[in-house]
Scaffold this motif. Sequence first.
Motif, short mmCIF file in Angstrom:
data_model
loop_
_atom_site.label_atom_id
_atom_site.label_comp_id
_atom_site.label_asym_id
_atom_site.label_seq_id
_atom_site.Cartn_x
_atom_site.Cartn_y
_atom_site.Cartn_z
N ARG A 94 0.65 -1.14 -0.05
CA ARG A 94 0.09 -0.14 0.26
C ARG A 94 0.82 1.31 0.02
O ARG A 94 1.85 1.33 0.79
N VAL A 95 0.33 2.16 -0.77
CA VAL A 95 1.23 3.51 -0.73
C VAL A 95 0.30 4.53 -0.15
O VAL A 95 -0.92 4.77 -0.53
N THR A 96 0.85 5.58 0.69
CA THR A 96 -0.16 6.28 1.40
C THR A 96 -0.15 7.41 0.34
O THR A 96 0.82 8.10 -0.24
N MET A 97 -1.44 7.78 0.03
CA MET A 97 -1.83 8.70 -1.07
C MET A 97 -3.27 9.31 -0.81
O MET A 97 -4.06 8.50 -0.75
N ALA A 98 -3.15 10.73 -0.66
CA ALA A 98 -4.42 11.36 -0.50
C ALA A 98 -5.13 12.06 -1.66
O ALA A 98 -4.41 13.01 -2.09
N ILE A 99 -5.84 11.23 -2.12
CA ILE A 99 -6.76 11.84 -3.50
C ILE A 99 -8.13 12.05 -3.24
O ILE A 99 -8.80 10.95 -2.78
N THR A 100 -8.70 13.03 -3.80
CA THR A 100 -10.06 13.16 -3.68
C THR A 100 -10.75 12.49 -5.08
O THR A 100 -10.36 12.52 -6.00
N VAL A 101 -11.73 11.49 -4.64
CA VAL A 101 -12.39 10.74 -5.45
C VAL A 101 -13.84 10.67 -5.15
O VAL A 101 -14.32 11.28 -4.03
N CYS A 102 -14.50 10.25 -5.81
CA CYS A 102 -15.93 10.36 -5.71
C CYS A 102 -16.37 8.66 -6.20
O CYS A 102 -15.89 7.85 -6.72
N LEU A 103 -17.62 8.15 -5.15
CA LEU A 103 -17.85 6.73 -5.13
C LEU A 103 -19.31 7.01 -5.43
O LEU A 103 -20.14 7.65 -4.83
N ALA A 104 -19.60 6.33 -6.40
CA ALA A 104 -20.82 6.30 -7.10
C ALA A 104 -21.68 4.76 -6.71
O ALA A 104 -21.07 3.83 -7.05
N ILE A 105 -22.80 4.94 -6.38
CA ILE A 105 -23.51 3.82 -6.23
C ILE A 105 -24.11 3.31 -7.42
O ILE A 105 -24.77 3.76 -8.39
N ALA A 106 -23.89 1.66 -7.69
CA ALA A 106 -24.11 1.05 -8.98
C ALA A 106 -25.41 1.42 -9.34
O ALA A 106 -25.69 1.62 -10.78
N LYS A 107 -26.45 1.44 -8.45
CA LYS A 107 -27.92 1.60 -8.85
C LYS A 107 -28.06 2.92 -9.27
O LYS A 107 -29.08 3.01 -10.11
N ASP A 108 -27.59 3.96 -8.71
CA ASP A 108 -27.80 5.14 -9.02
C ASP A 108 -26.42 6.15 -9.50
O ASP A 108 -26.06 6.95 -8.80
N LEU A 109 -26.23 5.90 -10.76
CA LEU A 109 -24.96 6.54 -10.87
C LEU A 109 -25.00 7.96 -11.37
O LEU A 109 -24.06 8.72 -11.53
N LEU A 110 -26.24 8.73 -11.13
CA LEU A 110 -26.11 9.96 -11.04
C LEU A 110 -26.02 10.88 -9.68
O LEU A 110 -25.77 12.12 -9.62
N PHE A 111 -25.65 9.95 -8.74
CA PHE A 111 -25.27 10.61 -7.23
C PHE A 111 -23.96 9.93 -7.05
O PHE A 111 -23.95 8.83 -7.02
#
Length: 117
Positions: free
Chosen positions: A30-47
């Motif tokens: 594992r590499v320590t890395m702070a990256i802003t990401v988004c997690l989308a729920i598979a059923k509702d990819l709009l949010f």
Amino acid sequence: MNDFEQPQATGGAISEKSGQMRLDGRNEKRVTMAITVCLAIAKDLLFAYQAMTVNVSPHGARIITRRRWQLEERPRLASSSGELGAPARVVYCEPLTNGNYCIGLRFPSAITDWKST
């Protein structure tokens, strides 16, 4: 996203052969890395839920999020610009003291370039 609490490292065992730390049976470094990401729920990819990585490897990541995720939930990891990326599976969800959660994600396909995620 400065309001994400950084979790403390969990215990692990040092492999006698390699001398490297293996946490919870992980084989990849594992590499320590702070990256802003988004997690989308598979059923509702709009949010999508905004989140921050703590550490990453080709097949997994430890992520801080405000949402409580269920084991085996299958979000899609997206870049902060909203481009859909890798499918994932939630392997753990730990509550933090500030109301956030720390989740472990497992990816079926390797992510080789985390900086472009």
